[in-house]
Design a protein around this motif. Structure first.
Motif, PDB file in Angstrom:
ATOM      1  N   MET A   1       0.851  -1.182   0.000  1.00 53.85           N
ATOM      2  CA  MET A   1       0.000   0.000   0.000  1.00 53.85           C
ATOM      3  C   MET A   1       0.896   1.244   0.000  1.00 53.85           C
ATOM      4  N   LYS A   2       0.742   2.073  -0.989  1.00 53.56           N
ATOM      5  CA  LYS A   2       1.563   3.277  -1.151  1.00 53.56           C
ATOM      6  C   LYS A   2       0.914   4.461  -0.433  1.00 53.56           C
ATOM      7  N   SER A   3       1.712   5.157   0.351  1.00 53.89           N
ATOM      8  CA  SER A   3       1.241   6.334   1.085  1.00 53.89           C
ATOM      9  C   SER A   3       2.001   7.559   0.616  1.00 53.89           C
ATOM     10  N   GLY A   4       1.358   8.716   0.694  1.00 50.50           N
ATOM     11  CA  GLY A   4       2.040   9.932   0.298  1.00 50.50           C
ATOM     12  C   GLY A   4       1.286  11.181   0.682  1.00 50.50           C
ATOM     13  N   TYR A   5       1.913  12.302   0.411  1.00 51.91           N
ATOM     14  CA  TYR A   5       1.374  13.624   0.713  1.00 51.91           C
ATOM     15  C   TYR A   5       0.956  14.282  -0.592  1.00 51.91           C
ATOM     16  N   PHE A   6      -0.042  15.134  -0.506  1.00 49.31           N
ATOM     17  CA  PHE A   6      -0.669  15.664  -1.707  1.00 49.31           C
ATOM     18  C   PHE A   6      -1.045  17.121  -1.483  1.00 49.31           C
ATOM     19  N   THR A   7      -0.794  17.943  -2.487  1.00 45.31           N
ATOM     20  CA  THR A   7      -1.218  19.334  -2.450  1.00 45.31           C
ATOM     21  C   THR A   7      -1.737  19.701  -3.832  1.00 45.31           C
ATOM     22  N   LEU A   8      -2.260  20.909  -3.961  1.00 49.74           N
ATOM     23  CA  LEU A   8      -2.698  21.344  -5.283  1.00 49.74           C
ATOM     24  C   LEU A   8      -2.397  22.815  -5.511  1.00 49.74           C
ATOM     25  N   ALA A   9      -2.223  23.137  -6.789  1.00 47.79           N
ATOM     26  CA  ALA A   9      -1.988  24.509  -7.240  1.00 47.79           C
ATOM     27  C   ALA A   9      -2.787  24.682  -8.517  1.00 47.79           C
ATOM     28  N   ILE A  10      -3.873  25.433  -8.403  1.00 50.02           N
ATOM     29  CA  ILE A  10      -4.791  25.591  -9.536  1.00 50.02           C
ATOM     30  C   ILE A  10      -5.245  27.045  -9.634  1.00 50.02           C
ATOM     31  N   GLY A  11      -5.230  27.599 -10.840  1.00 52.34           N
ATOM     32  CA  GLY A  11      -5.836  28.893 -11.098  1.00 52.34           C
ATOM     33  C   GLY A  11      -4.923  30.090 -11.075  1.00 52.34           C
ATOM     34  N   ASN A  12      -3.955  30.132 -10.182  1.00 51.26           N
ATOM     35  CA  ASN A  12      -3.105  31.308 -10.033  1.00 51.26           C
ATOM     36  C   ASN A  12      -1.676  30.835  -9.796  1.00 51.26           C
ATOM     37  N   PRO A  13      -0.705  31.300 -10.580  1.00 59.97           N
ATOM     38  CA  PRO A  13       0.682  30.873 -10.405  1.00 59.97           C
ATOM     39  C   PRO A  13       1.225  31.071  -8.982  1.00 59.97           C
ATOM     40  N   ARG A  14       0.634  31.962  -8.232  1.00 58.87           N
ATOM     41  CA  ARG A  14       1.067  32.157  -6.846  1.00 58.87           C
ATOM     42  C   ARG A  14       0.922  30.850  -6.054  1.00 58.87           C
ATOM     43  N   TYR A  15      -0.129  30.075  -6.352  1.00 61.63           N
ATOM     44  CA  TYR A  15      -0.329  28.810  -5.642  1.00 61.63           C
ATOM     45  C   TYR A  15       0.775  27.811  -5.966  1.00 61.63           C
ATOM     46  N   ALA A  16       1.295  27.857  -7.188  1.00 65.35           N
ATOM     47  CA  ALA A  16       2.424  26.998  -7.544  1.00 65.35           C
ATOM     48  C   ALA A  16       3.656  27.386  -6.730  1.00 65.35           C
ATOM     49  N   GLU A  17       3.887  28.674  -6.572  1.00 69.24           N
ATOM     50  CA  GLU A  17       5.027  29.130  -5.787  1.00 69.24           C
ATOM     51  C   GLU A  17       4.878  28.727  -4.327  1.00 69.24           C
ATOM     52  N   GLY A  30      12.603  15.470   5.555  1.00 74.00           N
ATOM     53  CA  GLY A  30      12.754  14.101   5.100  1.00 74.00           C
ATOM     54  C   GLY A  30      11.594  13.495   4.340  1.00 74.00           C
ATOM     55  N   ILE A  31      10.601  14.289   3.974  1.00 70.64           N
ATOM     56  CA  ILE A  31       9.456  13.767   3.221  1.00 70.64           C
ATOM     57  C   ILE A  31       9.655  14.073   1.740  1.00 70.64           C
ATOM     58  N   THR A  32       9.673  13.026   0.926  1.00 71.28           N
ATOM     59  CA  THR A  32       9.848  13.226  -0.517  1.00 71.28           C
ATOM     60  C   THR A  32       8.702  12.625  -1.334  1.00 71.28           C
ATOM     61  N   ASN A  33       7.822  11.866  -0.704  1.00 68.64           N
ATOM     62  CA  ASN A  33       6.694  11.265  -1.426  1.00 68.64           C
ATOM     63  C   ASN A  33       5.522  12.251  -1.448  1.00 68.64           C
ATOM     64  N   ILE A  34       5.706  13.293  -2.278  1.00 71.98           N
ATOM     65  CA  ILE A  34       4.747  14.394  -2.395  1.00 71.98           C
ATOM     66  C   ILE A  34       4.299  14.467  -3.854  1.00 71.98           C
ATOM     67  N   SER A  35       3.005  14.614  -4.062  1.00 70.83           N
ATOM     68  CA  SER A  35       2.477  14.825  -5.409  1.00 70.83           C
ATOM     69  C   SER A  35       1.644  16.097  -5.423  1.00 70.83           C
ATOM     70  N   ILE A  36       1.460  16.632  -6.619  1.00 68.84           N
ATOM     71  CA  ILE A  36       0.704  17.872  -6.753  1.00 68.84           C
ATOM     72  C   ILE A  36      -0.266  17.753  -7.932  1.00 68.84           C
ATOM     73  N   LEU A  37      -1.435  18.308  -7.740  1.00 68.33           N
ATOM     74  CA  LEU A  37      -2.438  18.427  -8.794  1.00 68.33           C
ATOM     75  C   LEU A  37      -2.410  19.876  -9.261  1.00 68.33           C
ATOM     76  N   LEU A  79      -5.977  11.299  -6.683  1.00 65.45           N
ATOM     77  CA  LEU A  79      -4.986  10.882  -5.696  1.00 65.45           C
ATOM     78  C   LEU A  79      -4.157   9.704  -6.205  1.00 65.45           C
ATOM     79  N   PRO A  80      -2.822   9.861  -6.214  1.00 68.81           N
ATOM     80  CA  PRO A  80      -1.967   8.803  -6.752  1.00 68.81           C
ATOM     81  C   PRO A  80      -1.593   7.737  -5.724  1.00 68.81           C
ATOM     82  N   TYR A  81      -2.002   7.927  -4.474  1.00 65.74           N
ATOM     83  CA  TYR A  81      -1.619   7.018  -3.405  1.00 65.74           C
ATOM     84  C   TYR A  81      -2.839   6.269  -2.882  1.00 65.74           C
ATOM     85  N   ASP A  82      -2.591   5.111  -2.299  1.00 67.60           N
ATOM     86  CA  ASP A  82      -3.662   4.370  -1.633  1.00 67.60           C
ATOM     87  C   ASP A  82      -4.112   5.095  -0.369  1.00 67.60           C
TER      88      ASP A  82
END
Length: 127
Positions: A1-17, A30-37, A79-82
């Protein structure tokens, strides 16, 4: 079972920053299993190598409309993780403490989009 952290940046480039800063702070503890939408407006501003996966937001109901907040309600489809922990992009990782099961939680604090300018000159390499 894969676990991870998730955030999103949508609509305004400021959210990407903001998401980049969050990812740098997670890497620092030490956390590297992060994905973004993200979408076409934010994707060019996502730093290479910070996120395990960069997922394209394609929901036609919201895409190109000012309803980006609704993306949080639809993110479960991407979500890419279980098992996932969602963290708002305007948060920072800090002091470590033990969470539940296989998640090693870190204390996060939101500094909000209004405080973003103060973090632009922080220790993380934000352009």
């Amino acid at each position: 079972m894969k676990s991870g952290y998730f955030t999103l940046a949508i609509g305004n480039p400021r959210y990407a920053e903001l998401a980049n800063i969050l990812a740098y702070s997670l890497h620092d503890v030490g956390i590297t299993n992060i994905s973004i939408l993200t979408d076409d407006k934010c994707k060019p501003h996502i730093h290479d190598g910070l996120f395990e996966q960069v997922l394209d937001f394609t929901d036609e109901y919201i895409k190109d409309k000012p309803y980006w907040g609704l993306a949080k309600l639809l993110m479960y489809k991407y979500l890419p993780y279980d098992r996932s922990v969602f963290i708002d992009a305007d948060s920072l990782a800090g002091v470590q403490f033990k969470g539940c099961d296989d998640f090693d939680f870190k204390f996060t604090t939101s500094y909000g989009t209004s405080g973003w300018g103060n973090w632009k000159r922080s220790q993380w390499p934000v352009p």
